[in-house]
Design a protein around this motif. Sequence first.
Motif, short mmCIF file in Angstrom:
data_model
loop_
_atom_site.label_atom_id
_atom_site.label_comp_id
_atom_site.label_asym_id
_atom_site.label_seq_id
_atom_site.Cartn_x
_atom_site.Cartn_y
_atom_site.Cartn_z
N HIS A 158 0.84 -1.21 0.00
CA HIS A 158 0.00 0.00 0.00
C HIS A 158 0.87 1.25 0.00
O HIS A 158 1.95 1.27 0.59
CB HIS A 158 -0.93 -0.01 1.21
CG HIS A 158 -1.88 -1.18 1.20
ND1 HIS A 158 -2.99 -1.22 0.40
CD2 HIS A 158 -1.82 -2.37 1.85
CE1 HIS A 158 -3.60 -2.39 0.56
NE2 HIS A 158 -2.91 -3.11 1.44
N CYS A 159 0.35 2.27 -0.62
CA CYS A 159 1.09 3.53 -0.76
C CYS A 159 1.27 4.21 0.60
O CYS A 159 0.32 4.32 1.37
CB CYS A 159 0.30 4.43 -1.71
SG CYS A 159 1.01 6.07 -1.89
N ALA A 160 2.49 4.67 0.86
CA ALA A 160 2.78 5.35 2.12
C ALA A 160 2.10 6.72 2.18
O ALA A 160 1.90 7.28 3.25
CB ALA A 160 4.28 5.51 2.30
N ARG A 161 1.75 7.29 1.03
CA ARG A 161 1.13 8.62 1.00
C ARG A 161 -0.39 8.55 1.12
O ARG A 161 -0.99 9.28 1.88
CB ARG A 161 1.47 9.32 -0.32
CG ARG A 161 2.91 9.76 -0.35
CD ARG A 161 3.06 11.10 -1.06
NE ARG A 161 4.47 11.45 -1.06
CZ ARG A 161 5.15 11.78 -2.14
NH1 ARG A 161 4.54 11.85 -3.31
NH2 ARG A 161 6.41 12.07 -2.05
N CYS A 162 -1.03 7.66 0.30
CA CYS A 162 -2.49 7.71 0.23
C CYS A 162 -3.14 6.38 0.56
O CYS A 162 -4.37 6.30 0.61
CB CYS A 162 -2.93 8.19 -1.15
SG CYS A 162 -2.85 6.92 -2.43
N GLY A 163 -2.36 5.33 0.77
CA GLY A 163 -2.93 4.03 1.10
C GLY A 163 -3.42 3.25 -0.10
O GLY A 163 -3.95 2.15 0.04
N GLY A 164 -3.24 3.79 -1.31
CA GLY A 164 -3.67 3.10 -2.53
C GLY A 164 -2.86 1.84 -2.78
O GLY A 164 -1.81 1.62 -2.17
N ALA A 165 -3.35 1.02 -3.71
CA ALA A 165 -2.65 -0.23 -4.03
C ALA A 165 -1.38 0.07 -4.82
O ALA A 165 -1.37 0.93 -5.70
CB ALA A 165 -3.59 -1.13 -4.82
N ASP A 216 4.75 1.36 -7.81
CA ASP A 216 4.03 2.59 -8.16
C ASP A 216 2.62 2.54 -7.58
O ASP A 216 1.94 1.52 -7.70
CB ASP A 216 3.92 2.75 -9.68
CG ASP A 216 5.29 2.94 -10.32
OD1 ASP A 216 6.27 3.20 -9.58
OD2 ASP A 216 5.39 2.83 -11.56
N CYS A 217 2.18 3.65 -6.99
CA CYS A 217 0.82 3.73 -6.47
C CYS A 217 -0.16 3.89 -7.63
O CYS A 217 0.04 4.76 -8.49
CB CYS A 217 0.69 4.90 -5.50
SG CYS A 217 -1.02 5.11 -4.93
N GLN A 218 -1.17 3.05 -7.62
CA GLN A 218 -2.15 3.08 -8.70
C GLN A 218 -3.12 4.25 -8.56
O GLN A 218 -3.82 4.60 -9.50
CB GLN A 218 -2.93 1.76 -8.75
CG GLN A 218 -2.04 0.55 -8.97
CD GLN A 218 -1.21 0.67 -10.23
OE1 GLN A 218 -1.71 0.57 -11.34
NE2 GLN A 218 0.09 0.93 -10.08
N ALA A 219 -3.15 4.86 -7.35
CA ALA A 219 -4.09 5.97 -7.14
C ALA A 219 -3.42 7.33 -7.33
O ALA A 219 -3.94 8.18 -8.06
CB ALA A 219 -4.68 5.88 -5.73
N CYS A 220 -2.25 7.55 -6.69
CA CYS A 220 -1.66 8.89 -6.74
C CYS A 220 -0.34 8.95 -7.51
O CYS A 220 0.21 10.03 -7.68
CB CYS A 220 -1.47 9.43 -5.32
SG CYS A 220 -0.03 8.76 -4.47
N GLY A 221 0.17 7.79 -7.94
CA GLY A 221 1.39 7.80 -8.74
C GLY A 221 2.68 7.84 -7.94
O GLY A 221 3.77 7.82 -8.52
N HIS A 222 2.59 7.87 -6.61
CA HIS A 222 3.80 7.88 -5.77
C HIS A 222 4.67 6.66 -6.08
O HIS A 222 4.16 5.55 -6.22
CB HIS A 222 3.38 7.88 -4.29
CG HIS A 222 4.54 7.76 -3.34
ND1 HIS A 222 5.55 8.67 -3.29
CD2 HIS A 222 4.83 6.80 -2.41
CE1 HIS A 222 6.43 8.30 -2.37
NE2 HIS A 222 6.02 7.18 -1.82
N GLN A 223 5.98 6.90 -6.18
CA GLN A 223 6.90 5.79 -6.49
C GLN A 223 7.68 5.41 -5.24
O GLN A 223 8.15 6.27 -4.50
CB GLN A 223 7.88 6.22 -7.58
CG GLN A 223 7.19 6.55 -8.90
CD GLN A 223 8.18 7.00 -9.96
OE1 GLN A 223 9.31 7.37 -9.66
NE2 GLN A 223 7.73 6.99 -11.21
ZN ZN Z 1 -0.68 6.82 -3.37
#
Ligand code: ZN
Length: 307
Positions: A139-146, A157-164
């Motif tokens: 899970h993304c450390a920024r938004c919790g996305g997958a 890569d976060c599928q929601a916000c693009g965080h790498q």
């Molecule tokens: Zn994210």
Amino acid sequence: MAERDFTGGLTDRAAELRASPEALEPLLRAPEARLMAARGGDPLLFGEALAWTPLAPEILALAAEPPTLMGRTESGAPRFALDLTGVEEVPPALAAPAPAGAAAAFAPLREAATKIAPEDLALAGCARSLFLWRNDTRHCARCGGAMKSSSGGWRRDCQACGHQSFPRTDPVVIMLVERGERCLLARRTGGALWASVLAGFVEPGETVEEAVRREVAEESGQRVGRVSYVASQPWPFGGQLMIGCLAESLGDAPLKLELEELRDGVWATRAEVARAIAGRGYLQIPPSFSIAHKLLKLWSEGRIGFR
Ligand SMILES: [Zn+2]
């Protein structure tokens, strides 16, 4: 001779090829390509050797993710690693290439570390760190996305916000504290029975030297003067880079151990450490694949030291 201590892996990691499916395709199909498999970071062995198998479709089909390019050997042969975390038994397709008489089994890395070839151990350690990071980064450390693997498994890569997210390595200082003709050994509270040199994580905003001085003061009440770098080692059990140093204890303050972390300590002589390395005497020290062991061995042989 190469040492069996997680160092000395492939010098050509072929990082420029990881992200490109077009560049990876011929490597995956190369007849000389081989892969190692690991389950929860424990490598598959054939007998007492790391199991290198062909990239057969029935083997690749066992994993949730495609194989990860680890690099190329000196002769250019691609080497991959396959994460089989979650499988229980060794699948027949993986056991099939084992030489006659060699059992196929996943082995704890600490156990494999005493058997397999040094360069294979470096790769198995790298794969363990990489797979543990990947499995911990769902899970993304920024938004919790997958999160989804990219760059051939070397990025998430976060599928929601693009965080790498990139594979992490945490710096840890590990230091042999010398006072005159003796060095400090301490046993961890609740840890292994052996006595080791001191160690601790580098904190934000610290240099290696500052981290050494702070950790030694916190853990043993000793003031440190000179600090010199000796060697480093990737430590795949927690994804750390161990930065091995020699530290000079100043003054003659008594040992004041941080009892939450350390239960007892001793100032040992070179002869006592040499006996422990030989497996004799009253002291037990960490295994030969650890940098703690290396620091103690170098010091006991007089190859490092301020005096
Ligand atoms: Zn994210």
